[in-house]
Write a protein that holds these residues in place. Sequence first.
Motif, PDB file in Angstrom:
ATOM      1  N   ALA A  22      52.770  19.657 -52.299  1.00  0.00           N
ATOM      2  CA  ALA A  22      53.185  20.076 -53.642  1.00  0.00           C
ATOM      3  C   ALA A  22      54.548  19.494 -53.993  1.00  0.00           C
ATOM      4  N   GLU A  31      54.759  18.975 -57.909  1.00  0.00           N
ATOM      5  CA  GLU A  31      54.006  20.059 -58.524  1.00  0.00           C
ATOM      6  C   GLU A  31      54.961  21.048 -59.184  1.00  0.00           C
ATOM      7  N   ARG A  83      50.371  22.359 -47.334  1.00  0.00           N
ATOM      8  CA  ARG A  83      50.129  22.527 -48.773  1.00  0.00           C
ATOM      9  C   ARG A  83      51.439  22.514 -49.559  1.00  0.00           C
ATOM     10  N   LYS A  84      52.442  23.210 -49.059  1.00  0.00           N
ATOM     11  CA  LYS A  84      53.742  23.273 -49.741  1.00  0.00           C
ATOM     12  C   LYS A  84      54.420  21.904 -49.741  1.00  0.00           C
ATOM     13  N   ILE A  99      48.281  24.794 -42.332  1.00  0.00           N
ATOM     14  CA  ILE A  99      47.728  24.401 -43.634  1.00  0.00           C
ATOM     15  C   ILE A  99      48.659  24.846 -44.759  1.00  0.00           C
ATOM     16  N   GLY A 100      49.273  26.030 -44.616  1.00  0.00           N
ATOM     17  CA  GLY A 100      50.197  26.518 -45.631  1.00  0.00           C
ATOM     18  C   GLY A 100      51.428  25.628 -45.762  1.00  0.00           C
TER      19      GLY A 100
END
Length: 328
Positions: free
Chosen positions: A202, A207, A198-199, A194-195
């Motif tokens: 982004a 982001e 997520r990155k 998940i990490g």
Amino acid sequence: MTKGKENVRVQKFIVAVAVILFVIKMVAWYYTSSIAVLTDGLESIVNVISGFIGLYSLILSAKPKDSNHPYGHGKVEFISAGIEGTLITVAGLFIVAEAVQSFIDPVPLQKLDLGIFLIAISAVINYGFGWWAWQTGKKNESPALEASGKHLQTDTYTTIGIIAGLILIRITEMLWLDGAVAIIFALIILKTGIGILRKAVAGIMDESDDDLLQEMIEYLQENRDPKWIDLHNLRIIKYGRILHVDCHLTLPWYLTVKEAHTELNRIEVLITQKFGDRIEIFIHTDYCMEFSCRLCQVQDCEVRRHPFEEAITWTVENVASDGKHRLD
């Protein structure tokens, strides 16, 4: 060797190692029948698949710009990291399901000594290559290679936990520990997946990287010239290792085009000295207006309309905002 070529070379080793470790872990599972060992082996399948995906993305991202991709091909690294994060997450969920099934229908374990030995070998190899990939990816600003290295290191921690669980099972002969160990480390795998995902999202969504913005703005503030009246609308977009920077710089209105261009070159050189050749800079010049006089630090200005009152320190908030700076 360029950074792009170095990234590709490291990823080729990662792919080869992933295939070898998958074979070792499957052999260990064949002899032990352990669901925890199968868990480790299933994650290695993800390593193999994501390794090939990462290799392709690094080869593609190393290509120079072309007419169809004027900003280069670096964004594919975020897509690669996203796919890898997704695969890791799915593997974690599958491992949980298999572990739960082992509680319902436990399988006797065999030849644990051999299984522990084979898994231990894979852990040492995994961590060494994972650390190498992560360090190289961090040095060369490669999200795909960083994700591969992080994945391999996490896989090592999982393997160590599984080894500890197998040793405990061998000592206590409590078969339910096999599924318990698998679930514990499946949760670690899920967190990592998940990490990474997520990155990657982004990066794809452009982001804002507040830490990077802060570092760049503080550096420019420390080396600021009085003629640089204000800096605003600063944005940094990541294309793999390439950082595309664009901003607006307010200069005295009476500067000639040549003089203004000299100031832009000074900022470009300044930023490149700090962040290296991965920077692309596009600066739009704005001319100062009457309200700018109150914060302008040019001491010998012959056309000043208002006395200087206060300098505005550049921060993430005011440099990222869209509009010339002014005092309240």
